[in-house]
Structure formats: C-alpha cells, structure tokens
Design an enzyme around this catalytic site. Structure first.
Site, PDB file in Angstrom:
ATOM      1  N   CYS A 190       0.810  -1.233   0.000  1.00 31.45           N
ATOM      2  CA  CYS A 190       0.000   0.000   0.000  1.00 31.45           C
ATOM      3  C   CYS A 190       0.842   1.281   0.000  1.00 31.45           C
ATOM      4  O   CYS A 190       0.350   2.348  -0.343  1.00 31.45           O
ATOM      5  CB  CYS A 190      -0.956   0.001   1.186  1.00 31.45           C
ATOM      6  SG  CYS A 190      -2.121  -1.372   1.130  1.00 31.45           S
TER       7      CYS A 190
ATOM      8  N   HIS B 102      -3.232   7.529   2.235  1.00 36.11           N
ATOM      9  CA  HIS B 102      -3.617   6.202   1.735  1.00 36.11           C
ATOM     10  C   HIS B 102      -5.027   5.923   2.233  1.00 36.11           C
ATOM     11  O   HIS B 102      -5.350   6.170   3.397  1.00 36.11           O
ATOM     12  CB  HIS B 102      -2.638   5.154   2.264  1.00 36.11           C
ATOM     13  CG  HIS B 102      -3.076   3.761   1.983  1.00 36.11           C
ATOM     14  ND1 HIS B 102      -3.549   3.357   0.750  1.00 36.11           N
ATOM     15  CD2 HIS B 102      -3.127   2.652   2.777  1.00 36.11           C
ATOM     16  CE1 HIS B 102      -3.858   2.075   0.798  1.00 36.11           C
ATOM     17  NE2 HIS B 102      -3.627   1.628   2.016  1.00 36.11           N
TER      18      HIS B 102
ATOM     19  N   ASN C 219      -9.976   0.167  -0.204  1.00 35.18           N
ATOM     20  CA  ASN C 219      -8.506   0.203  -0.189  1.00 35.18           C
ATOM     21  C   ASN C 219      -7.984  -0.405  -1.497  1.00 35.18           C
ATOM     22  O   ASN C 219      -8.101  -1.606  -1.713  1.00 35.18           O
ATOM     23  CB  ASN C 219      -7.997  -0.584   1.025  1.00 35.18           C
ATOM     24  CG  ASN C 219      -6.483  -0.552   1.157  1.00 35.18           C
ATOM     25  OD1 ASN C 219      -5.784  -0.132   0.230  1.00 35.18           O
ATOM     26  ND2 ASN C 219      -5.979  -1.005   2.282  1.00 35.18           N
TER      27      ASN C 219
HETATM   28  N1  COA Z   1     -18.751  -8.176   8.983  1.00 34.92           N
HETATM   29  C1  COA Z   1     -19.276  -8.431  10.194  1.00 34.92           C
HETATM   30  N2  COA Z   1     -18.527  -8.789  11.243  1.00 34.92           N
HETATM   31  C2  COA Z   1     -17.206  -8.906  11.058  1.00 34.92           C
HETATM   32  C3  COA Z   1     -16.604  -8.648   9.815  1.00 34.92           C
HETATM   33  C4  COA Z   1     -17.436  -8.276   8.757  1.00 34.92           C
HETATM   34  N3  COA Z   1     -16.955  -7.999   7.520  1.00 34.92           N
HETATM   35  N4  COA Z   1     -15.267  -8.835   9.937  1.00 34.92           N
HETATM   36  C5  COA Z   1     -15.031  -9.196  11.199  1.00 34.92           C
HETATM   37  N5  COA Z   1     -16.218  -9.237  11.891  1.00 34.92           N
HETATM   38  C6  COA Z   1     -16.439  -9.572  13.296  1.00 34.92           C
HETATM   39  C7  COA Z   1     -15.341 -10.434  13.861  1.00 34.92           C
HETATM   40  O1  COA Z   1     -15.567 -11.796  13.566  1.00 34.92           O
HETATM   41  C8  COA Z   1     -15.461 -10.133  15.324  1.00 34.92           C
HETATM   42  O2  COA Z   1     -16.513 -10.875  15.857  1.00 34.92           O
HETATM   43  P1  COA Z   1     -16.397 -11.554  17.303  1.00 34.92           P
HETATM   44  O3  COA Z   1     -16.224 -10.401  18.253  1.00 34.92           O
HETATM   45  O4  COA Z   1     -17.690 -12.261  17.421  1.00 34.92           O
HETATM   46  O5  COA Z   1     -15.205 -12.422  17.241  1.00 34.92           O
HETATM   47  C9  COA Z   1     -15.866  -8.670  15.376  1.00 34.92           C
HETATM   48  O6  COA Z   1     -16.401  -8.388  14.059  1.00 34.92           O
HETATM   49  C10 COA Z   1     -14.725  -7.746  15.668  1.00 34.92           C
HETATM   50  O7  COA Z   1     -13.641  -8.080  14.826  1.00 34.92           O
HETATM   51  P2  COA Z   1     -12.292  -7.321  14.890  1.00 34.92           P
HETATM   52  O8  COA Z   1     -11.374  -7.875  13.844  1.00 34.92           O
HETATM   53  O9  COA Z   1     -11.804  -7.268  16.293  1.00 34.92           O
HETATM   54  O10 COA Z   1     -12.784  -5.861  14.441  1.00 34.92           O
HETATM   55  P3  COA Z   1     -12.024  -4.513  14.440  1.00 34.92           P
HETATM   56  O11 COA Z   1     -12.751  -3.518  15.228  1.00 34.92           O
HETATM   57  O12 COA Z   1     -10.559  -4.656  14.692  1.00 34.92           O
HETATM   58  O13 COA Z   1     -12.189  -4.072  12.911  1.00 34.92           O
HETATM   59  C11 COA Z   1     -10.907  -4.003  10.886  1.00 34.92           C
HETATM   60  C12 COA Z   1     -11.623  -4.880  11.901  1.00 34.92           C
HETATM   61  C13 COA Z   1     -10.230  -4.918   9.905  1.00 34.92           C
HETATM   62  C14 COA Z   1     -11.932  -3.137  10.169  1.00 34.92           C
HETATM   63  C15 COA Z   1      -9.888  -3.104  11.626  1.00 34.92           C
HETATM   64  O14 COA Z   1      -9.077  -3.880  12.465  1.00 34.92           O
HETATM   65  C16 COA Z   1      -9.033  -2.356  10.683  1.00 34.92           C
HETATM   66  O15 COA Z   1      -9.475  -1.477   9.998  1.00 34.92           O
HETATM   67  N6  COA Z   1      -7.714  -2.654  10.624  1.00 34.92           N
HETATM   68  C17 COA Z   1      -6.813  -2.029   9.693  1.00 34.92           C
HETATM   69  C18 COA Z   1      -6.955  -2.706   8.370  1.00 34.92           C
HETATM   70  C19 COA Z   1      -6.287  -1.986   7.279  1.00 34.92           C
HETATM   71  O16 COA Z   1      -6.533  -0.844   7.050  1.00 34.92           O
HETATM   72  N7  COA Z   1      -5.401  -2.689   6.571  1.00 34.92           N
HETATM   73  C20 COA Z   1      -4.724  -2.214   5.435  1.00 34.92           C
HETATM   74  C21 COA Z   1      -3.610  -1.323   5.843  1.00 34.92           C
HETATM   75  S1  COA Z   1      -2.703  -0.914   4.417  1.00 34.92           S
END
Ligand code: COA
Length: 324
Positions: free
Chosen positions: A114, A251, A281
């Site tokens: 990215c 980004h 993204n």
């Molecule tokens: N829809 C519904 N629920 C979802 C889901 C989706 N698409 N993806 C994950 N969940 C659920 C998980 O299973 C989890 O459920 P549980 O509590 O029953 O286990 C819950 O949502 C929370 O998941 P978690 O991964 O802890 O969520 P989060 O608040 O960390 O958000 C992201 C997840 C990925 C959105 C967040 O971590 C994020 O934005 N990270 C950065 C990612 C990024 O930008 N990457 C590229 C960088 S270049």
C-alpha cells in the site's frame, strides 16, 4: 538552483463494476452497517474477468500523459508500484511500457504494497534529481480482488481495484519550500512485522498466488503511529507546520485510520482528501487515485502544498511533500 520533479499530469482508472456493501452482504456474512462503521467503506470497484493490473495501469498512464500533453515516447522512466502483477515476470511495467509507445529508458515494478506509490514517487524523484531521468511516469495499479479470500469477512470487504498515475518532469527550483515540485520524500520499513499483513503464497514458497492475510487490529495500531511519525518527519524536514499544508492525500485504507492520524497531527478533516468510501482500499493505487480526483475536480490547485502519506504490508510507510 536545484533540480526538482514537477508533477505535470495525472490520470486514473477505475473498473466499471461497482460492488456495494449490500451486494457483498449477499455472499459474505457481513452487513453494510458493520463495514461502514469499522472502515467508512460503502462500495468498491472490481476488475472484470480477464481485466488485469496492466490493463488498469495502461489507461491511467495514457490519461496522465494526455493531461501532461506529452506522448509515451518522451518518457524515459516508468516505475509501476503493484503487489498484484500480471505475471511473476516480466514486470507489469514492461507490458505498460510497450503499450504506451515508450521505447527508450527503463521500466520496472516496485513492491511496497500500500506504500508502493510513495516509494515509486521517491525512486523517480531521485532519478530526476540526479539527472538520470527527465520525464517519469509513476503508476500505482492493483487488482487486489484476485488475492482476496472471499470467505474471510475480516479482509475481503476492505479492498478494491484501480489505478492512478502521475507524470514527473525535471524542472529547476531555488531549493526552498516555495519551489514547485516534490520537496522531499521519506520512506521507512520494518520487516519484524512482515507477518501481520501478507499474502500466504508466492513462487518461491507455495508456487501458488495465495491470499491476503491480516491481523487487522495490529495493523490499525501501527498505521496511526507510523503515519503520524512520518508526516511529522516530512514537516520538520521542510520547516513547516500542519497549518502550512493545503491538502493531505492519505492512503485510503480506512476512514478511522485517516481520522485518527488527522487528530494526532492536528489536521482539520476538511483538508484530508477522502475517497475510501467509494474506492475502498486499492493499495498502491489509492494515493494517485485520490490525488488525481482532487486535482481534476479543482480542490487541489497550482502552487498549493500537498502532503502524501501511506502505510502498508512489510510494514512499509512513507510520506512525500509536493508543491503543485
Ligand atoms: N462483517 C461483520 N462482522 C465482522 C466482519 C465483517 N466484515 N469482519 C469481522 N467481523 C467480526 C469479527 O468476527 C469479530 O466478531 P467476534 O467479536 O464475534 O469475534 C468482530 O467483528 C470484531 O472483529 P475485529 O477484527 O476485532 O474488528 P475490528 O474492530 O478490529 O475491525 C478491521 C476490523 C479490519 C476493520 C480493523 O481492524 C481495521 O481497519 N484494521 C486495519 C486494516 C487496514 O486498514 N489494513 C490495510 C492497511 S494498508
């Protein structure tokens, strides 16, 4: 007088097919509300069957050349940032080079996921500043839809396909922050975290392409810290403060990362260019797509100071400061 890389044109391309969160919710266990709340994303563009990264990159490149008013034969350096190349080799850049009528100079791919566009911009800027190139095409192009595990709801809802490009031309400046062109670039990587965001395949490991894997929470935490730090570094290097910056083109990974970084640095959200809700993204394509959109719609104007920043797998992160 010093050599500066002027941005003299930009172009972008998004595939025709738009996939909304609602449509995704029909095939993945997710909801529009969850995706919007956690990421700000409402839709993404996905490449058609058979449409490749080189196809997207070529259209963006041709549009950038048209906006610069030059032909491909004038380009003597092409750097294409991608983590989703058409083939293991040759470089996707070589394919694009052949298609745009660029016959001399060098074309190669650069892989910083990215952060790829910022890394590519920095490489091209350094070629220009040392006199090794005069006219460079810098492209970020991706078809991340090809490396998504569509059964992993934690990742597949976050990414999209697209391409963006800029044309750089050698110009002269006084060596101050009043100069037009790229004022500085700042690149970092930290390989200790290579397994927090990676693809679980590759020619040398599994002989398959593999799928994107991510520890979302960990990536989020590192992203805000690293981005705030590299933006601070770019401001300090040029003796500037956030108040001097007209636009930040971040980004487009996640609205919450953009907002968190803006808060940490004291940038008002109105000065952050935001496309993540429509593009999702698009990895290396996200910064040039957003930059091109804001230039084309007249928000970013000649003479303004623009700060570009990105963070990606590796980890890699970087920033670039440009006077348009
Ligand atoms: N829809 C519904 N629920 C979802 C889901 C989706 N698409 N993806 C994950 N969940 C659920 C998980 O299973 C989890 O459920 P549980 O509590 O029953 O286990 C819950 O949502 C929370 O998941 P978690 O991964 O802890 O969520 P989060 O608040 O960390 O958000 C992201 C997840 C990925 C959105 C967040 O971590 C994020 O934005 N990270 C950065 C990612 C990024 O930008 N990457 C590229 C960088 S270049």
């Amino acid at each position: 007088m010093v050599l500066r890389s002027h941005i003299v044109g930009c172009g972008s391309y998004l595939p025709e097919r738009v996939v909304t969160n609602q449509e995704l919710a029909g095939r993945v266990d997710t909801t529009d509300e969850w995706i919007v709340e956690r990421s700000g994303i409402r839709q993404r563009y996905l490449a058609a069957e058979g449409e490749t990264t080189a196809d997207l990159a070529t259209i963006a490149a041709q549009r950038a050349l048209t906006s610069a008013g030059i032909s491909g034969s004038e380009v003597d350096l092409l750097v294409l940032a991608t983590a989703t190349p058409d083939h293991t080799f040759p470089a996707t850049a070589a394919k694009v080079q052949g298609r745009i009528g660029m016959v001399g100079g060098a074309a190669f791919d650069l892989q910083a996921v990215c952060s790829g566009f910022i890394f590519a911009l920095s490489v091209a800027d350094n070629f220009i500043k040392t006199g090794q190139a005069r006219t460079a095409l810098v492209i970020g192009a991706e078809t991340f839809s090809r490396i998504l595990d569509w059964t992993d709801r934690g990742t597949c809802v976050l990414f999209g396909d697209g391409a963006g490009a800029v044309v750089l031309r050698a110009g002269r400046g006084k060596g101050t922050s009043e100069d037009r062109g790229i004022l500085s670039t700042h690149l970092h990587s930290d390989g200790r975290h290579h397994d927090l965001l990676y693809v679980d395949g590759g020619p040398s490991t599994t002989q398959t392409t593999g799928f994107l894997r991510m520890e979302g929470k960990e990536v989020f935490r590192h992203a805000v810290t690293n981005l705030a730090s590299v933006v601070g570094e770019a401001l300090t290097a040029n003796d500037l403060t956030p108040a001097d910056i007209d636009w930040v083109v971040p980004h487009q990974a996640n609205k919450r990362i953009i907002e968190g970084t803006a808060r940490k640095l004291g940038f008002p959200l109105e000065r952050m260019v935001m496309t993540v809700e429509r593009h999702a993204n698009t990895s290396a394509a996200s910064v040039p797509l957003a930059l091109c959109e804001a230039v084309t719609d007249g928000r970013i104007r000649d003479g303004q100071l623009v700060l570009l920043e990105a963070m990606g797998g590796g980890f890699t992160w970087g920033a670039g400061l440009v006077r348009m």
